[in-house]
Design an enzyme around this catalytic site. Structure first.
Site, PDB file in Angstrom:
ATOM      1  N   LYS A  40       0.846  -1.200   0.000  1.00 53.75           N
ATOM      2  CA  LYS A  40       0.000   0.000   0.000  1.00 53.75           C
ATOM      3  C   LYS A  40       0.883   1.253   0.000  1.00 53.75           C
ATOM      4  O   LYS A  40       2.084   1.178   0.295  1.00 53.75           O
ATOM      5  CB  LYS A  40      -0.923  -0.020   1.225  1.00 53.75           C
ATOM      6  CG  LYS A  40      -0.195   0.020   2.566  1.00 53.75           C
ATOM      7  CD  LYS A  40      -1.153  -0.288   3.718  1.00 53.75           C
ATOM      8  CE  LYS A  40      -0.433  -0.224   5.051  1.00 53.75           C
ATOM      9  NZ  LYS A  40      -1.244  -0.781   6.150  1.00 53.75           N
ATOM     10  N   ARG A 136     -10.710   0.121  14.446  1.00 54.78           N
ATOM     11  CA  ARG A 136     -10.890   0.801  13.150  1.00 54.78           C
ATOM     12  C   ARG A 136     -12.022   0.155  12.358  1.00 54.78           C
ATOM     13  O   ARG A 136     -13.056   0.770  12.137  1.00 54.78           O
ATOM     14  CB  ARG A 136      -9.593   0.749  12.318  1.00 54.78           C
ATOM     15  CG  ARG A 136      -8.429   1.482  12.942  1.00 54.78           C
ATOM     16  CD  ARG A 136      -7.302   1.719  11.954  1.00 54.78           C
ATOM     17  NE  ARG A 136      -6.797   0.506  11.306  1.00 54.78           N
ATOM     18  CZ  ARG A 136      -5.613   0.408  10.732  1.00 54.78           C
ATOM     19  NH1 ARG A 136      -4.789   1.450  10.710  1.00 54.78           N
ATOM     20  NH2 ARG A 136      -5.227  -0.719  10.167  1.00 54.78           N
ATOM     21  N   TYR A 263      14.367  31.650   4.879  1.00 58.56           N
ATOM     22  CA  TYR A 263      13.135  32.347   5.291  1.00 58.56           C
ATOM     23  C   TYR A 263      13.163  32.636   6.783  1.00 58.56           C
ATOM     24  O   TYR A 263      13.570  31.775   7.582  1.00 58.56           O
ATOM     25  CB  TYR A 263      11.906  31.482   5.008  1.00 58.56           C
ATOM     26  CG  TYR A 263      11.452  31.459   3.581  1.00 58.56           C
ATOM     27  CD1 TYR A 263      10.964  32.612   2.959  1.00 58.56           C
ATOM     28  CD2 TYR A 263      11.492  30.287   2.849  1.00 58.56           C
ATOM     29  CE1 TYR A 263      10.529  32.583   1.641  1.00 58.56           C
ATOM     30  CE2 TYR A 263      11.056  30.241   1.534  1.00 58.56           C
ATOM     31  CZ  TYR A 263      10.574  31.398   0.931  1.00 58.56           C
ATOM     32  OH  TYR A 263      10.146  31.364  -0.364  1.00 58.56           O
ATOM     33  N   MET A 310      10.400  25.027   0.313  1.00 61.85           N
ATOM     34  CA  MET A 310       9.640  24.053  -0.465  1.00 61.85           C
ATOM     35  C   MET A 310      10.562  23.200  -1.340  1.00 61.85           C
ATOM     36  O   MET A 310      10.378  21.994  -1.469  1.00 61.85           O
ATOM     37  CB  MET A 310       8.614  24.796  -1.344  1.00 61.85           C
ATOM     38  CG  MET A 310       7.660  23.877  -2.066  1.00 61.85           C
ATOM     39  SD  MET A 310       6.558  24.781  -3.164  1.00 61.85           S
ATOM     40  CE  MET A 310       5.612  25.755  -2.010  1.00 61.85           C
TER      41      MET A 310
HETATM   42  C1  PLP Z   1      -0.521  -1.625   6.924  1.00 64.05           C
HETATM   43  C2  PLP Z   1      -1.095  -2.893   7.414  1.00 64.05           C
HETATM   44  C3  PLP Z   1      -0.275  -4.008   7.583  1.00 64.05           C
HETATM   45  C4  PLP Z   1       1.234  -3.958   7.477  1.00 64.05           C
HETATM   46  O1  PLP Z   1       1.751  -3.349   8.633  1.00 64.05           O
HETATM   47  P1  PLP Z   1       3.328  -3.338   8.915  1.00 64.05           P
HETATM   48  O2  PLP Z   1       3.437  -2.846  10.303  1.00 64.05           O
HETATM   49  O3  PLP Z   1       3.913  -2.374   7.924  1.00 64.05           O
HETATM   50  O4  PLP Z   1       3.808  -4.711   8.704  1.00 64.05           O
HETATM   51  C5  PLP Z   1      -0.872  -5.219   7.910  1.00 64.05           C
HETATM   52  N1  PLP Z   1      -2.216  -5.297   8.078  1.00 64.05           N
HETATM   53  C6  PLP Z   1      -3.029  -4.227   7.955  1.00 64.05           C
HETATM   54  C7  PLP Z   1      -4.491  -4.389   8.183  1.00 64.05           C
HETATM   55  C8  PLP Z   1      -2.501  -2.991   7.648  1.00 64.05           C
HETATM   56  O5  PLP Z   1      -3.311  -1.921   7.533  1.00 64.05           O
END
Ligand code: PLP
Length: 367
Positions: A40, A136, A263, A310
């Site tokens: 991700k 969550r 700045y 920036m």
């Molecule tokens: C991001 C995520 C992971 C991976 O987490 P790490 O700590 O980077 O290994 C695993 N499961 C879920 C549900 C996540 O959101």
């Protein structure tokens, strides 16, 4: 954002470090355990397509956070299962089916909404999320899990997995972890139908809690070679950081005592000093709170002086160096090392955020 290729600022990604980190973890868990690589957020800044393409032979599938990230992988030719970890609203189901993505279903309400539309759910691939204490997403009782799985199966879905996520697997105090683990174990034991994949293990769980592994891993940060606890827990075996961030001096000058830099004129030279300018700034993810931290030039630590702009930062050099001299922001330079975890410490955040915030303006170079 277009990537700026004609500047010396770039992130170098060592893909072989990522594959050797995956093998290293696999060597420390039972062989039957499946591996999902979490790619991700553009593979935590490393480049999702490059990482997935390079590692697909080593893993059983990938995890992403939303369908667009999954579609990007499918369009790049990735064929392995792709689990979308976040909740996707029912209206997107046709797209999910087109790209053969696996959905996370987190509530009975989702199923009711999908059936009210009505949507064709037949042969949709799904995993069930269980909220064992993270707070969550996910079902929070055995009754809801059983009703949801039964309903999904009745609608023709293929319920392939069930999972939970730990909130504190990266902390020395394991009380909350043990509570979540006990809740999830009991829920799984009570299921009327148990899916093939049962998983709970993020990086921290795979490193420090073998009892939380079940039959599949979701490995994120650890495959990129960083410690998910920052500095709280030590790694049980070696892993190798895959990303380094480099740039080069584009301007060097000697200033007299009393010269202001940047700045707000927040820095004033106390004597005659060499000041170097680097072509990156907060728009690259090198945030303003990096003022006062160091970069590496010719194997020496040099402080960032004046505000981070920036697109440019200024550093104090011990002497003059030619334009084009390499500067390391994350990684090794001579005998010195700055890790993403060191950068996170400076910012009061976690290494995950340091990597994810490197913007698309920074080109990724693979070896
Ligand atoms: C991001 C995520 C992971 C991976 O987490 P790490 O700590 O980077 O290994 C695993 N499961 C879920 C549900 C996540 O959101």
């Amino acid at each position: 954002m277009i990537s700026s290729l004609h500047r010396p600022t770039l992130a170098k990604v060592d893909l072989s470090a990522i594959s050797s980190n995956i093998k290293q973890i696999q060597d420390h868990v039972p062989q039957s355990v499946k591996t999902f690589a979490v790619v991700k957020a553009n593979a935590y800044g490393h480049g999702a397509v490059a990482v997935a393409s390079h590692t697909q032979r080593l893993v059983d599938g990938f995890c992403v956070s939303n369908i667009d990230e999954g579609i990007e992988l499918r369009q790049a030719g990735i064929r392995k299962p792709i689990l979308v970890l976040g909740v996707v609203l029912p209206g997107e189901v046709p797209l999910v089916r087109d790209y053969r993505l696996t959905l996370t279903i987190a509530s009975l309400e989702w199923l009711e909404l999908a059936q009210a539309k009505p949507l064709d759910l037949s042969n949709l691939l799904v995993h069930i999320a269980v909220d064992s204490g993270m707070g969550r997403i996910g079902v929070r009782s055995l009754a809801e899990a059983n009703d949801l799985i039964a309903g999904l199966r009745q609608a023709g879905c293929q319920v392939k997995g069930i999972f939970t996520h730990f909130a504190t697997a990266d902390e020395a105090d394991d009380r909350k972890f043990q509570e979540q683990l006990a809740f999830f174990k009991e829920l799984v034991a009570g299921l009327d139908y148990c899916p093939e994949l049962v998983h709970a293990s993020n990086s921290a769980t795979s490193l420090w809690h073998s009892e939380g592994i079940f039959n599949a891993l979701r490995l994120g940060l650890v495959i990129y070679g960083l410690n998910p606890s920052g500095q709280e827990l030590s790694l049980p075996y070696k892993i190798k950081p895959a990303l380094s961030l480099e740039t080069a001096l584009v301007h060097v000058k000697k200033v007299p005592a009393g010269a202001d830099v940047g700045y707000g004129a927040t820095y004033t030279s106390s004597q005659e000093e060499w000041i170097g300018t680097l072509p990156l700034g907060y728009a690259d993810g090198w945030t303003r709170d990096m003022q006062g931290f160091d970069v590496l030039v010719a194997g020496q630590r040099c402080p960032i002086v004046g505000r981070v702009s920036m697109d440019q930062i200024t550093i104090r050099l011990p002497q003059s160096y030619p334009l084009g001299t390499k500067v390391t922001l994350i990684g090794k330079n001579g005998d010195q090392l700055i890790s993403a975890t060191d950068v996170a410490q400076q910012r009061g955040t976690i290494n995950y955020e340091v990597l994810c915030l490197l913007s698309d303006r920074v080109p990724r170079e693979y070896k």
